[in-house]
Write an enzyme that holds these catalytic residues in place. Sequence first.
Site, PDB file in Angstrom:
ATOM      1  N   GLU A 360      99.306 -15.552 -79.834  1.00 39.04           N
ATOM      2  CA  GLU A 360      98.778 -14.370 -80.528  1.00 39.04           C
ATOM      3  C   GLU A 360      97.272 -14.499 -80.604  1.00 39.04           C
ATOM      4  O   GLU A 360      96.757 -15.529 -81.052  1.00 39.04           O
ATOM      5  CB  GLU A 360      99.292 -14.277 -81.983  1.00 39.04           C
ATOM      6  CG  GLU A 360     100.619 -13.632 -82.209  1.00 39.04           C
ATOM      7  CD  GLU A 360     100.893 -13.444 -83.709  1.00 39.04           C
ATOM      8  OE1 GLU A 360      99.912 -13.418 -84.500  1.00 39.04           O
ATOM      9  OE2 GLU A 360     102.060 -13.340 -84.085  1.00 39.04           O
ATOM     10  N   THR A 361      96.569 -13.473 -80.208  1.00 39.66           N
ATOM     11  CA  THR A 361      95.136 -13.366 -80.486  1.00 39.66           C
ATOM     12  C   THR A 361      94.725 -11.919 -80.233  1.00 39.66           C
ATOM     13  O   THR A 361      95.316 -11.234 -79.397  1.00 39.66           O
ATOM     14  CB  THR A 361      94.294 -14.337 -79.625  1.00 39.66           C
ATOM     15  OG1 THR A 361      92.953 -14.349 -80.115  1.00 39.66           O
ATOM     16  CG2 THR A 361      94.290 -13.945 -78.149  1.00 39.66           C
TER      17      THR A 361
END
Length: 433
Positions: A360-361
Amino acid sequence: MRLITVSLTLLSLLHLSAGQLHHHHAHQHRAHRDPMPKRDKITVTDTARSTATEVPEVVVYVDQHNKPIRTVTETVVYVPASVETQKAPVPQTTTTTVIAPAVSSEDVLIEHSTSTPSSSSSSTVQHVSTFEPIPSPLPSKSSRTSSYPSASSVPSPPPSPPASGGGTLHGVTYSPYKGAGGCKSAADVEKDFALVAKDYGVIRLYGVDCDQVATAYAAAKKRGNKLFLGIFDINSVEQAVSTMAAGINHDWSIVDTVSVGNELVNNGGATVSQSLAALSQARTALRAAGYRGPVVIVDTFVAILAHPELCDQSDYCAANIHPFFDANTGAHQAGSFVTSMVSKIRSKLADKSKRIVVTETGWPWQGESNGAAVPGMDQQTAALSSIKSAYTDNASDVILFTAFNDMWKKPEASTFMAEQFWGMGGRYSPVDQ
């Protein structure tokens, strides 16, 4: 690198949390408390130094249970043992003195107790010797009372299967929930994939509710995407594996990875041993069902740095890294922030060559500012460009958050009113328009 802990009192704690709720969709992607005020300077008496040195360093604040709750960049003044602390160029107001012995290449952990009159609660400061800021750490939700797989005997992981990856497209996360409540239909999911599937290689799901495995499988199969499936509830591992197998018609060739939990250690939802036990249980069940690909625990980089065994036991290292939640990081620095955290993780792994995937980013396009981290459409564009540029040669090692705005989430001041607005390019799912 040296690691120093300083016990002191704090007025407030900041913590972040992430994940997908398995049922009812009452989930928060990042849960904060009020930000903890930044201290002025920290004085460290270091016997290895001959002259006073003032440098910016990263300080990780942890609670009395040694759980990270806040990370900020502080000015640290190192003074030699021969120099009296009061003569160091440090303001007298919030100075904490720590005596650090000469260190080798190994990390050193030292504790020094003190107190401030403004609070009666205690917490800890972990000082991480590095010149790059790292995001405000992450969480400590109250542990949920539930029955987890037994962790009395967690075997060493078997030889890792070939790690997926090597594609030229980034991945993206996807949630099957309507903003008005309820689950998206197969037709809704099909419309969503029609908009985004061509731009991404892997589509990451978090759970098995809402028939999401089956609906995503149909849409992904049609367009040639791979699926990153998730077991969100580690109390129902075997049931989740059964649902996955049925949802993809036992066509495991479409599955890139299966994750076990999402930030559970980081959020206090499970202990390290419980997560590792669930990983072992999931791997066994998945192998029995015919899946031979990677099985991983997903957690925040803060949890992984504290517990690298989460990665060591996984088939590759899966870390959520969000630059926006570091008040010292601007959008244009997002890529360097992510790669810096990946480097720190790698330094902790037993196998330094192990694959690390950022699961996740991203960056919100609407909400309130978090120091230098400012939401906005231009800022999201800059942040995503920075991240993609950092992963030009290994695009498949980063999964962006998220495909569409999550209108099913609740905006809160604690998450900078940005909770709903992480969709790529500000995009809404057709069902929410």
